[in-house]
Design a protein around this motif. Structure first.
Motif, mmCIF file in Angstrom:
data_model
loop_
_atom_site.group_PDB
_atom_site.id
_atom_site.type_symbol
_atom_site.label_atom_id
_atom_site.label_comp_id
_atom_site.label_asym_id
_atom_site.label_seq_id
_atom_site.Cartn_x
_atom_site.Cartn_y
_atom_site.Cartn_z
ATOM 1 N N HIS A 175 43.163 47.174 38.299
ATOM 2 C CA HIS A 175 44.120 47.882 39.154
ATOM 3 C C HIS A 175 45.263 46.956 39.557
ATOM 4 O O HIS A 175 45.069 45.761 39.744
ATOM 5 N N TRP B 64 43.566 42.517 35.323
ATOM 6 C CA TRP B 64 43.007 43.279 36.429
ATOM 7 C C TRP B 64 42.914 44.738 36.026
ATOM 8 O O TRP B 64 43.726 45.235 35.259
ATOM 9 N N CYS C 211 36.180 46.956 46.261
ATOM 10 C CA CYS C 211 36.192 46.609 44.848
ATOM 11 C C CYS C 211 36.740 45.191 44.700
ATOM 12 O O CYS C 211 37.181 44.574 45.661
ATOM 13 N N SER C 212 36.677 44.684 43.500
ATOM 14 C CA SER C 212 37.222 43.349 43.249
ATOM 15 C C SER C 212 38.116 43.369 42.020
ATOM 16 O O SER C 212 38.352 42.340 41.401
ATOM 17 N N SER C 213 38.612 44.556 41.688
ATOM 18 C CA SER C 213 39.400 44.684 40.470
ATOM 19 C C SER C 213 40.891 44.852 40.738
ATOM 20 O O SER C 213 41.641 45.167 39.835
ATOM 21 N N ILE C 214 41.336 44.639 41.989
ATOM 22 C CA ILE C 214 42.748 44.760 42.328
ATOM 23 C C ILE C 214 43.377 43.372 42.228
ATOM 24 O O ILE C 214 42.850 42.410 42.772
ATOM 25 N N ASN D 213 41.212 44.605 48.321
ATOM 26 C CA ASN D 213 39.910 44.605 47.651
ATOM 27 C C ASN D 213 38.788 44.878 48.643
ATOM 28 O O ASN D 213 37.852 45.624 48.344
ATOM 29 N N ASP D 214 38.867 44.282 49.830
ATOM 30 C CA ASP D 214 37.855 44.518 50.863
ATOM 31 C C ASP D 214 37.902 45.957 51.362
ATOM 32 O O ASP D 214 36.868 46.593 51.568
ATOM 33 N N GLU E 76 43.644 40.441 48.622
ATOM 34 C CA GLU E 76 42.254 40.200 49.041
ATOM 35 C C GLU E 76 41.815 41.248 50.064
ATOM 36 O O GLU E 76 40.710 41.786 49.989
#
Length: 138
Positions: A94, A92, A80-83, A75-76, A72
């Motif tokens: 990544h 995912w 992005c929100s794809s890790i 991602n911040d 989390e």
């Protein structure tokens, strides 16, 4: 007591950091309780690179409680929100891999959290299709 400048505006302290750093730090402090004394506090700073970005970040992996908190935060950090973890529960874009003390690259999440914190030397966020070969359950 508040101090005021010559124009009557209250003076405030300026702190610099990535966006949302103060709220993440406060949320982590509430969740983990009061911080331990500095003599017992373990820090494990590692460099994190992400494929396609021209910069590195430095992360204290010991400050997080588990893999999901770490992902989390990544991602911040990289906006992005794809890790995600390569645990078979989601697709995912990544995946996160790390270099251990022996120089081997392994998927984040393959070993118990405490072992990861003590052996992680650096991390890399790479495309999930490239990381599939590192999976222990591929």
């Amino acid at each position: 007591m508040a101090s005021y400048g010559e124009d009557g505006v209250e003076l405030t302290e300026l702190t610099l950091g990535p966006p949302g750093a103060n709220s993440r730090r406060a949320r982590r402090a509430r969740k983990n309780g009061p911080p331990p004394s500095s003599s017992t506090m373990m820090q494990a700073f590692v460099k994190v690179s992400m494929d396609g970005t021209p910069y590195l970040r430095k992360v204290d992996v010991a400050a997080y409680g588990d893999y999901h908190d770490l992902v989390e935060a990544l991602n911040d950090m990289f906006y992005c929100s794809s890790i995600g973890l390569m645990d078979g529960y989601g697709e995912w874009e990544h995946a996160v891999v790390y270099e251990d003390g022996d120089g081997d690259w392994m998927l984040v999440g393959d070993v118990p959290w405490e072992m990861f914190v003590s052996s992680c030397k650096r991390m890399r966020v790479m495309r999930a299709c490239e990381a599939r070969g590192l999976s222990s359950n591929a």
